[in-house]
Write a protein that holds these residues in place. Structure first.
Motif: not given
Length: 481
Positions: A468-477, A23-37
């Protein structure tokens, strides 16, 4: 148009034809690293020793996949089995390490809040030591990360095996680096509260033990039922006359302040509405409470809501007492019968419970909380384990419940228990202050239920932040929950 699968894809998926792997998945986040990193040392893997090696001596303990629960971020130490020293292998389980289940309950995780040097892990568990462990763990515990297992791991006939494929799953990163520290602060606060709930329950139980002069079950003498015992208990079930049962009853009935019984008039049953919606995490009209949602400490570990036709049965503070359950711990499911859960109306709102509980009505909050603390004490866990009956599902009837003696504590003692359990402490943090200092001080003053309420609020808030991070949305601190 359907996707066409090529031979190279089949090779990449270990020759599996499981449809979900393609199945094809579409992710909205822009930046990421692999868990192994994020790893700072090689993954540690457990071993299997076989159930024949399990022992009641828990000097050395074995963490199985069943000890890593979806409802808690910490290892369920009490349900870990013991192993002989000759079987023990030191897996160097250190504070801030992450345990992840790769077989069976795929993706369940636990955070080590201390060194676990006398524990070892089963082969279904891997140990991760990471940079930014609190941030990594906050991602791993979220359902959006766990969905990766559904898409990337083929289901076996009886069990799923993830191997090390999860190390290549993405850890999404926020654009604002301050968010990582913000998430870490919240997760560290959540871990602190889970630890303190465990520790404060231990302290509360010790306080009640001192009041009752209870020092454990190691020196129980041989006691045999007399005719007066048969008349007073009015039961012929063998469990009522075991050495442990008679010792517990004698201990309670000899308490200096006396003892009492629950009134039948104050105990009401529950029901399952015939016309109802499916339980949901959404804010529907009523909280839906069933025994499976209550943990071994009497706390609601899975809060669901429901709509239904008819009148709800919880419209104020109450104590819910489990009357039947098929849960098991160390093979004795009866120890879950009689677990009591405080229902705080100001937190939960209107609710409804099924027939797996009795609820106490027409009693004030202090009395309700005192009864919760008494029934959840190890003495009563053992007592219900002895007297509950049933082969497939242990249970206790209403007429059994009203025959169980309870210590008649003074009002001063009840108020002390209430303060230890629920201090009704308000959260009033200013964003201009030091969050960690405020949080530690607040947690120190908080009771068990105060910590529980804030824990639920923080978990819900954190999961919104992660989404919000997954969706590349703003996070209120903000730490205003």
């Amino acid at each position: 148009m359907s996707n066409i699968i090529n031979f190279n894809q089949i090779i990449d998926n270990n020759y599996s034809f499981s449809a979900k792997l393609y199945e094809t998945r579409q992710e909205r986040y822009v930046k990421s690293c692999k868990l192994r990193d994020f790893l700072i040392s090689p993954v540690k893997k457990g071993i299997e020793i076989g159930s024949d090696a399990y022992t009641l001596n828990k000097q050395f303990r074995f963490i199985r996949t069943s000890n890593i629960l979806k409802t808690s971020f910490l290892v369920d130490e009490t349900s870990c089995v013991g192993v002989p020293e000759s079987f023990f292998e030191n897996h160097d389980l250190n504070e801030n390490s992450i345990l992840i289940v790769k077989d069976g309950s795929l993706g369940n995780v636990a955070f080590l809040d201390k060194d676990y040097q006398s524990f070892m892990i089963s082969s279904g568990i891997n140990v991760l030591n990471c940079r930014h462990p609190f941030y990594v763990f906050s991602i791993l515990q979220h359902e959006l990360f766990k969905e990766n297992f559904e898409y990337n791991v083929a289901s076996g006939s009886t069990i799923s095996h993830a191997k090390d494929i999860f190390l290549d799953f993405d850890i999404p990163l926020p654009d604002n680096q301050e968010v990582i520290g913000f998430v870490e602060n919240i997760m560290e606060s959540i871990i602190l509260k889970e630890r303190l709930i465990r520790d404060k329950i231990f302290s509360l139980n010790n306080y009640i033990s001192e009041l009752l002069n209870f020092n454990g079950f190691d020196n129980i003498g041989n006691s045999y039922p007399t005719y007066s015992d048969l008349i007073s208990v009015n039961r012929l079930d063998a469990g009522y006359y075991s050495k442990k049962s008679m010792y517990i009853r004698n201990l309670i009935e000899s308490y200096d302040g006396g003892f009492f019984y629950l009134s039948s008039d104050n105990l009401k049953g529950g029901n399952t509405p015939k016309i109802r919606s499916e339980p949901s995490k959404d804010e529907l009209s009523y909280k839906w409470i069933v025994p499976a949602y209550i943990d071994s400490n009497g706390l609601n570990c899975d809060i669901n809501s429901m709509d239904f036709t008819g009148k709800n049965n919880i419209d104020g503070d109450t104590c819910l007492i489990i009357n039947r359950t098929s849960k098991k711990t160390d093979g004795q499911s009866g120890k879950y019968v009689g677990i009591a859960s405080f229902y705080d109306y100001s937190f939960f709102g209107e609710g409804h419970h099924n027939q797996g509980f009795y609820r106490l009505v027409n009693m004030d909050k202090v009395d309700l909380i005192t009864i919760v603390a008494i029934l959840n004490h190890p003495i009563y866990r053992e007592y219900f384990g002895e007297i509950s009956v049933g082969s497939k599902m242990k249970e206790i009837k209403k007429y059994n419940l009203i025959e169980i003696p309870l210590p008649d504590f003074s009002r001063d003692i009840k108020n002390k228990i209430k303060e230890l359990y629920f201090n009704e402490l308000k959260w009033d943090f200013s964003d201009n202050g030091n969050f960690k200092d405020y949080d530690r001080n607040w947690c120190s003053d908080a009771g068990i239920f105060d910590l529980y309420i804030m824990l639920n609020k923080q978990k819900a808030f954190l999961n919104e932040v992660i989404e919000n991070i997954y969706n590349n949305e703003w996070v209120e601190l903000t730490f205003d929950y």
